[in-house]
Structures are given as structure tokens and as C-alpha cells.
Write a protein that holds these residues in place. Structure first.
Motif, PDB file in Angstrom:
ATOM      1  N   GLY A  82      -4.685 -12.884  -7.448  1.00  0.00           N
ATOM      2  CA  GLY A  82      -4.569 -12.504  -6.038  1.00  0.00           C
ATOM      3  C   GLY A  82      -4.006 -13.633  -5.198  1.00  0.00           C
ATOM      4  N   TRP A  83      -4.493 -14.845  -5.439  1.00  0.00           N
ATOM      5  CA  TRP A  83      -3.978 -16.013  -4.709  1.00  0.00           C
ATOM      6  C   TRP A  83      -2.485 -16.199  -4.970  1.00  0.00           C
ATOM      7  CZ3 TRP A  83      -6.290 -18.690  -0.933  1.00  0.00           C
ATOM      8  CH2 TRP A  83      -7.675 -18.620  -0.810  1.00  0.00           C
ATOM      9  N   LYS A  84      -2.080 -16.007  -6.232  1.00  0.00           N
ATOM     10  CA  LYS A  84      -0.655 -16.198  -6.551  1.00  0.00           C
ATOM     11  C   LYS A  84       0.217 -15.211  -5.781  1.00  0.00           C
ATOM     12  CE  LYS A  84      -1.543 -17.956 -11.221  1.00  0.00           C
ATOM     13  NZ  LYS A  84      -1.489 -17.641 -12.667  1.00  0.00           N
ATOM     14  N   LYS A  85      -0.231 -13.963  -5.675  1.00  0.00           N
ATOM     15  CA  LYS A  85       0.536 -12.950  -4.935  1.00  0.00           C
ATOM     16  C   LYS A  85       0.626 -13.316  -3.454  1.00  0.00           C
ATOM     17  CE  LYS A  85       0.931  -9.981  -8.439  1.00  0.00           C
ATOM     18  NZ  LYS A  85       2.218  -9.606  -9.035  1.00  0.00           N
ATOM     19  N   VAL A  86      -0.484 -13.760  -2.906  1.00  0.00           N
ATOM     20  CA  VAL A  86      -0.505 -14.115  -1.477  1.00  0.00           C
ATOM     21  C   VAL A  86       0.390 -15.330  -1.219  1.00  0.00           C
ATOM     22  CG1 VAL A  86      -1.988 -14.952   0.395  1.00  0.00           C
ATOM     23  CG2 VAL A  86      -2.797 -13.131  -1.125  1.00  0.00           C
ATOM     24  N   LYS A 152      -4.610 -16.538  16.158  1.00  0.00           N
ATOM     25  CA  LYS A 152      -3.256 -16.353  15.627  1.00  0.00           C
ATOM     26  C   LYS A 152      -3.036 -14.913  15.162  1.00  0.00           C
ATOM     27  CE  LYS A 152      -2.228 -21.012  13.893  1.00  0.00           C
ATOM     28  NZ  LYS A 152      -0.914 -21.138  14.565  1.00  0.00           N
ATOM     29  N   VAL A 153      -1.781 -14.497  15.214  1.00  0.00           N
ATOM     30  CA  VAL A 153      -1.381 -13.202  14.669  1.00  0.00           C
ATOM     31  C   VAL A 153      -0.755 -13.465  13.297  1.00  0.00           C
ATOM     32  CG1 VAL A 153       0.126 -11.212  14.952  1.00  0.00           C
ATOM     33  CG2 VAL A 153      -0.980 -12.241  16.955  1.00  0.00           C
ATOM     34  N   PRO A 154      -1.284 -12.893  12.229  1.00  0.00           N
ATOM     35  CA  PRO A 154      -0.688 -13.119  10.899  1.00  0.00           C
ATOM     36  C   PRO A 154       0.789 -12.757  10.888  1.00  0.00           C
ATOM     37  CG  PRO A 154      -2.794 -11.978  10.691  1.00  0.00           C
ATOM     38  CD  PRO A 154      -2.456 -12.002  12.164  1.00  0.00           C
ATOM     39  N   LEU A 377      -4.226 -15.122   5.370  1.00  0.00           N
ATOM     40  CA  LEU A 377      -5.200 -14.587   4.411  1.00  0.00           C
ATOM     41  C   LEU A 377      -5.834 -13.284   4.899  1.00  0.00           C
ATOM     42  CD1 LEU A 377      -7.053 -17.866   3.320  1.00  0.00           C
ATOM     43  CD2 LEU A 377      -5.232 -16.655   2.111  1.00  0.00           C
ATOM     44  N   TYR A 378      -5.717 -13.011   6.207  1.00  0.00           N
ATOM     45  CA  TYR A 378      -6.296 -11.789   6.783  1.00  0.00           C
ATOM     46  C   TYR A 378      -5.226 -10.736   7.068  1.00  0.00           C
ATOM     47  CZ  TYR A 378     -10.151 -15.014   7.241  1.00  0.00           C
ATOM     48  OH  TYR A 378     -11.132 -15.937   6.963  1.00  0.00           O
ATOM     49  N   SER A 379      -4.008 -10.979   6.620  1.00  0.00           N
ATOM     50  CA  SER A 379      -2.931 -10.000   6.812  1.00  0.00           C
ATOM     51  C   SER A 379      -3.150  -8.806   5.883  1.00  0.00           C
ATOM     52  CB  SER A 379      -1.581 -10.645   6.517  1.00  0.00           C
ATOM     53  OG  SER A 379      -1.489 -10.957   5.137  1.00  0.00           O
ATOM     54  N   ASP A 380      -2.539  -7.687   6.220  1.00  0.00           N
ATOM     55  CA  ASP A 380      -2.647  -6.501   5.358  1.00  0.00           C
ATOM     56  C   ASP A 380      -2.110  -6.796   3.965  1.00  0.00           C
ATOM     57  OD1 ASP A 380      -3.641  -5.266   7.580  1.00  0.00           O
ATOM     58  OD2 ASP A 380      -1.840  -4.091   8.020  1.00  0.00           O
ATOM     59  N   VAL A 381      -1.045  -7.596   3.905  1.00  0.00           N
ATOM     60  CA  VAL A 381      -0.450  -7.953   2.614  1.00  0.00           C
ATOM     61  C   VAL A 381      -1.458  -8.713   1.752  1.00  0.00           C
ATOM     62  CG1 VAL A 381       1.307  -9.401   1.499  1.00  0.00           C
ATOM     63  CG2 VAL A 381       1.916  -7.982   3.476  1.00  0.00           C
ATOM     64  N   ALA A 382      -2.137  -9.683   2.349  1.00  0.00           N
ATOM     65  CA  ALA A 382      -3.091 -10.499   1.595  1.00  0.00           C
ATOM     66  C   ALA A 382      -4.322  -9.689   1.205  1.00  0.00           C
ATOM     67  CB  ALA A 382      -3.495 -11.715   2.419  1.00  0.00           C
ATOM     68  N   VAL A 383      -4.833  -8.888   2.137  1.00  0.00           N
ATOM     69  CA  VAL A 383      -6.030  -8.083   1.843  1.00  0.00           C
ATOM     70  C   VAL A 383      -5.773  -7.184   0.633  1.00  0.00           C
ATOM     71  CG1 VAL A 383      -7.482  -6.214   2.734  1.00  0.00           C
ATOM     72  CG2 VAL A 383      -6.894  -8.145   4.207  1.00  0.00           C
ATOM     73  N   ASN A 389      -5.732  -7.432  -7.257  1.00  0.00           N
ATOM     74  CA  ASN A 389      -5.574  -8.446  -8.304  1.00  0.00           C
ATOM     75  C   ASN A 389      -6.855  -9.259  -8.457  1.00  0.00           C
ATOM     76  OD1 ASN A 389      -2.439  -8.387  -8.934  1.00  0.00           O
ATOM     77  ND2 ASN A 389      -2.666  -8.244  -6.711  1.00  0.00           N
ATOM     78  N   GLY A 390      -7.961  -8.584  -8.726  1.00  0.00           N
ATOM     79  CA  GLY A 390      -9.228  -9.275  -8.933  1.00  0.00           C
ATOM     80  C   GLY A 390     -10.417  -8.592  -8.297  1.00  0.00           C
ATOM     81  N   GLY A 391     -10.152  -7.643  -7.377  1.00  0.00           N
ATOM     82  CA  GLY A 391     -11.257  -6.879  -6.790  1.00  0.00           C
ATOM     83  C   GLY A 391     -11.955  -7.540  -5.626  1.00  0.00           C
ATOM     84  N   ALA A 392     -11.419  -8.653  -5.112  1.00  0.00           N
ATOM     85  CA  ALA A 392     -12.054  -9.324  -3.976  1.00  0.00           C
ATOM     86  C   ALA A 392     -11.794  -8.532  -2.695  1.00  0.00           C
ATOM     87  CB  ALA A 392     -11.503 -10.740  -3.828  1.00  0.00           C
ATOM     88  N   VAL A 393     -12.838  -8.348  -1.899  1.00  0.00           N
ATOM     89  CA  VAL A 393     -12.726  -7.590  -0.650  1.00  0.00           C
ATOM     90  C   VAL A 393     -12.832  -8.561   0.526  1.00  0.00           C
ATOM     91  CG1 VAL A 393     -13.661  -5.722   0.752  1.00  0.00           C
ATOM     92  CG2 VAL A 393     -13.744  -5.565  -1.747  1.00  0.00           C
TER      93      VAL A 393
END
Length: 477
Positions: A82-86, A152-154, A377-383, A389-393
């Protein structure tokens, strides 16, 4: 012969004149067109391209082009995909380069860097993690104030981070460890805890789910008459989710945060007394084998099984319970999940949640870029990337909608359904020999439930630990 010599001399002279006059001029005529063509190709068109590129660089499309951000974090239960994708998405948007290090022993990896004054720009390590680096950096005032991150706005969106985060996640003593109204740790990846029950017991004219503690204990009497216990718990340690939720209900986050900051007056006050009284009132409704099961290996599963077998109605636990008990759960059994009953009718109901954190060290070299990344990290893309990619919510409103398993979706929807989130625990403090506040508060519960001690003893012990000395408890159950 003489004429022949004259002719040769005249011929040579004419040749020399021809060579001098024509030879060099022919070479020049061959080279000049080539020089003109080179000027046209090299100087004119490429210059125009560079100007266009320069306009793009200064237009703000990729304001961090050429900068490098260093991230270090734990390779934990959610993995690193998940981190790699973000990270990839952020690099694409900003032009920045990210050097990321994720290891299971990340504390050992980065400790020498931190001590050498070469900290990563962002550290992903939760409070309570192995190595205690986060706690140490909090104690040493080495964590950057990131309050402005949540305004900030993501990138690519139109809503500030603070409007996206589930209420309560920015008001904890984990995210605000200095209680100065500022945020220092960013909340990540939450796991709700609450009261689990068998749905079938509360359907088709069976029992009614209690909304207040008065109704909870009334239900306990009714269940007792039917031969069923109201309550059980896996081990005493699981009260580290029950008690914080209850403390928030009786006194709100301010009381809870003060108590978790070892404020002796908070532990001596009426709110703490009410909390201890409610815990003590559960003892007569406890499933009879609960305490003995806590003293044997894997006995916690026996207590969890008691709800499946219909011996007890409620058990405090986290979202992992259904998966942990799936081998002994009969087909068709459905887990229900709810927040604690309210202390008073119409009062707030809380459900505790564990969550992880990341932060920016004070000596980070790319603070502006780091803050931009934390906001992302709070953007729709990151969420989406973290969940898929790991199930983290992420603690972002609506994130639970991505969950397809009905049971897990119900658990993660508890805050969207009206419950408030209780979070945090005891703040980092210098160790005091013989004082263990967490053990005094939670481990004593076994003795209270077995009848060996009453809540007065538990409260007194907790208060002594909090004050490192003796204080008085006036009214206890």
C-alpha cells in the motif's frame, strides 16, 4: 626548346594563379551551407522547447521537482505494498523522489541515523511499538508540530484533510501528546473495539440491545434468570479498550486525557469514582468460568467461545475476534457489534479504537514536502491504495464503504452509525520503580471480578500509581 620552356613556365604560372584563385574558394563554398544548417537545427527549435519546459516548471504543476523525501517505517501487519502505491502516486503528482525504507526492525535501523542528526523526513512508527523510538522522541521534544497539515487540501482534491478525518482522531493524547492544542502525530489505520454478541439472541422477540448501563444491568437480571451470564472477557488486559471508552462516557475526552496524563485530581474525582463503580457492578453478572480461564494458556478463547455457546451475552474485543474464532464458530452464527451503552439516557456512546501514527522529526530536512505527503495520506487515492493492498483502513469518513465483508463492514461502520471514537492511553513518562499504572488499572480487574478485591482497592492502587504516592479515594463501590 627555348619556346617549349617558355610555354611550360607560362603554363605553371597560369596554374598557380588558378589554384590560388579557385582552390580555397571551393572549400569555403562547400562548408558555409553546412554551418547555416547547423545553426538552424541547434539554436532555434531546442531553445523554444526549453522555454516551454521552464514555463511548466514554474507554473506549479510539479512544485517539488528535484527534491527528495526520506521515509522510514515499520513493515508490519499491513505489509508495504500500500505504501509503495501511495508513494508512486505522490511522485507522479509532485515530481519529487521518495526514498523509502520499511523494515520489521526499523527501530534498530534508524536509531543510529537519528542519533547522528540525520533523521528521516517522516517516521511511521506507532506509540507502543518495539524500540520505543516514538515515545523517546516525544519525551525529547523532537517531534514537529504538524497542525497545519490538517488544513491542507490533498493534491488533486478540494476538501481539507480536517474535514475528511473521522471526528475524534485529532483530539487524542496520542496525536496531541503535549496537551497544548497542537497536533504532532498523524493518525493512521484504525481497528475498532467494542462489545460483541450473538445476533440471534437479540432477534425474533429475544433480548433487546441495551442503550444505557441501566438497561444493561436490567438485561443482566433477565439473562441470569434464564441461566445466561451478561458478560465475560478474554483476559483482564482487554479492559484497555473497555475502560477508556467508559471514561470518555463519564467525563469526556478532557477527563480521559488528563487521567491518562497521570493527573491525580482526575483519579480522585467523581468521574473516576463513577467509572470504577460501573466496572464493579459488572462482577455479579460475570460468566462463572471467566477468571479461571484467564489464568490458563489460551484460556481467552474459552471465554470467547462462551458467547458462541450461549453462556454469556457480551464480550469486549476487537475486529479480529470473528476471524480468530472461525474454527469453532458454527455455520449460520452471526456476530453483532456495538459501542458501550451510554452512562445516561441520551448520552454519548463510545467505542475504543487502536490506531497507528506517523510523524515528522524536528530535524527533518524537507519539512514542507513531508507535510504535503502526510496530507496526501488522507487522499481518496491513498485511502483506496492502503485498503486494496493490505487491508488497512484509514480514519477517513466513508472509508468503510470499501469493505465488502458484511461483518467487517458493520464493525468499521460503528462511528458512521453514531458512536464516538475513544482513543489513546497513558502518555509517555519517565519510569518510576515499582509503579505500573496500566497493571494497577487493568490487571487488578481479575481480582475485583473474582471478589478478592473491591473497586475501592483498585481505585486506590490506580491513584497511588498515578501520583507516585498515596492519595485518597472517597466513594467507591
Amino acid at each position: 626548346m627555348k619556346n617549349t620552356k617558355r610555354f611550360l613556365a607560362l603554363f605553371l604560372a597560369l596554374m598557380m594563379i588558378f589554384v590560388v584563385a579557385c582552390g580555397p574558394k571551393q572549400e569555403a563554398d562547400k562548408k558555409e551551407p553546412e554551418k547555416v544548417e547547423e545553426k538552424t537545427d541547434v539554436k532555434e527549435e531546442p531553445k523554444e522547447d526549453k522555454k516551454e519546459d521552464a514555463k511548466e516548471e514554474t507554473s506549479g504543476d510539479k512544485p517539488f521537482e528535484g527534491k527528495t523525501l526520506k521515509i522510514a517505517g515499520l513493515d508490519g501487519g499491513y505489509g508495504t505494498e500500500g505504501w509503495k502505491k501511495v508513494i508512486s502516486a505522490f511522485e507522479e503528482l509532485t515530481g519529487a523522489k521518495i526514498e523509502a525504507t520499511f523494515e520489521k526492525n526499523i527501530a534498530e535501523v534508524i536509531r543510529p541515523q537519528i542519533q547522528a542528526g540525520n533523521s528521516p523526513d517522516i517516521i511511521y512508527m506507532a506509540i507502543g511499538g518495539e524500540g520505543g523510538i516514538t515515545e523517546t522522541m516525544i519525551k525529547e521534544q523532537s517531534v514537529e508540530d504538524i497542525t497545519d497539515v490538517f488544513d491542507k487540501v490533498p493534491l488533486g482534491e478540494d476538501k481539507p484533510v480536517k474535514d475528511k478525518i473521522v471526528p475524534g482522531f485529532l483530539d487524542t493524547n496520542n496525536t496531541n501528546p503535549y496537551s497544548d492544542g497542537k497536533t504532532y502525530l498523524a493518525p493512521l489505520f484504525y481497528t475498532p473495539c467494542g462489545l460483541f454478541y450473538d445476533k440471534a439472541k437479540f432477534a425474533d422477540g429475544g433480548y433487546e440491545l441495551p442503550t444505557t448501563f441501566d438497561e444493561f444491568f436490567e438485561l443482566g437480571e433477565k439473562a441470569k434468570a434464564d441461566g445466561t451470564a451478561l458478560f465475560t472477557y478474554p483476559t483482564a488486559g482487554y479492559f484497555d479498550s473497555f475502560v477508556p471508552a467508559l471514561m470518555n462516557e463519564v467525563g469526556g475526552p478532557d477527563f480521559f486525557n488528563k487521567a491518562m496524563s497521570f493527573d491525580v485530581e482526575s483519579w480522585k474525582g467523581e468521574q473516576a469514582t463513577e467509572m470504577f463503580n460501573l466496572v464493579g457492578k459488572i462482577a455479579p453478572y460475570l460468566q462463572e468460568d471467566t477468571v479461571s480461564n484467564t489464568n490458563i494458556k489460551d484460556g481467552f478463547k474459552n471465554n470467547q467461545q462462551a458467547v458462541i455457546d450461549g453462556k454469556a451475552l457480551f464480550i469486549p474485543n476487537g475486529f479480529w475476534l470473528p476471524e480468530e474464532m472461525k474454527e469453532t464458530t458454527p455455520e449460520g452464527f452471526e456476530w453483532g457489534f456495538m459501542a458501550l451503552p451510554a452512562v445516561k439516557e441520551g448520552g454519548d456512546r463510545y467505542a475504543f479504537t487502536f490506531f497507528e501514527q506517523c510523524f515528522i522529526p524536528k530535524d527533518a530536512k524537507e519539512k514542507d514536502l513531508a507535510k504535503e505527503f502526510v496530507a496526501f495520506l488522507y487522499s481518496d487515492v491513498a485511502v483506496k491504495a492502503f485498503f486494496e493492498n493490505g487491508g488497512a483502513v484509514q480514519p477517513v469518513k466513508g472509508a468503510e464503504e470499501m469493505i465488502t465483508d458484511p461483518g467487517n463492514k458493520e464493525i468499521y461502520s460503528i462511528y458512521a452509525d453514531g458512536a464516538k471514537a475513544a482513543m489513546g492511553g497513558f502518555v509517555a513518562a519517565p519510569p518510576v520503580e515499582g509503579v505500573d499504572m496500566k497493571a494497577a488499572l487493568y490487571e487488578t480487574i481479575n481480582s475485583v471480578m473474582s471478589g478478592a478485591k473491591n473497586c475501592r482497592r483498585m481505585a486506590s492502587r490506580s491513584c497511588r500509581s498515578s501520583g507516585k504516592n498515596i492519595c485518597r479515594i472517597t466513594v467507591i463501590h
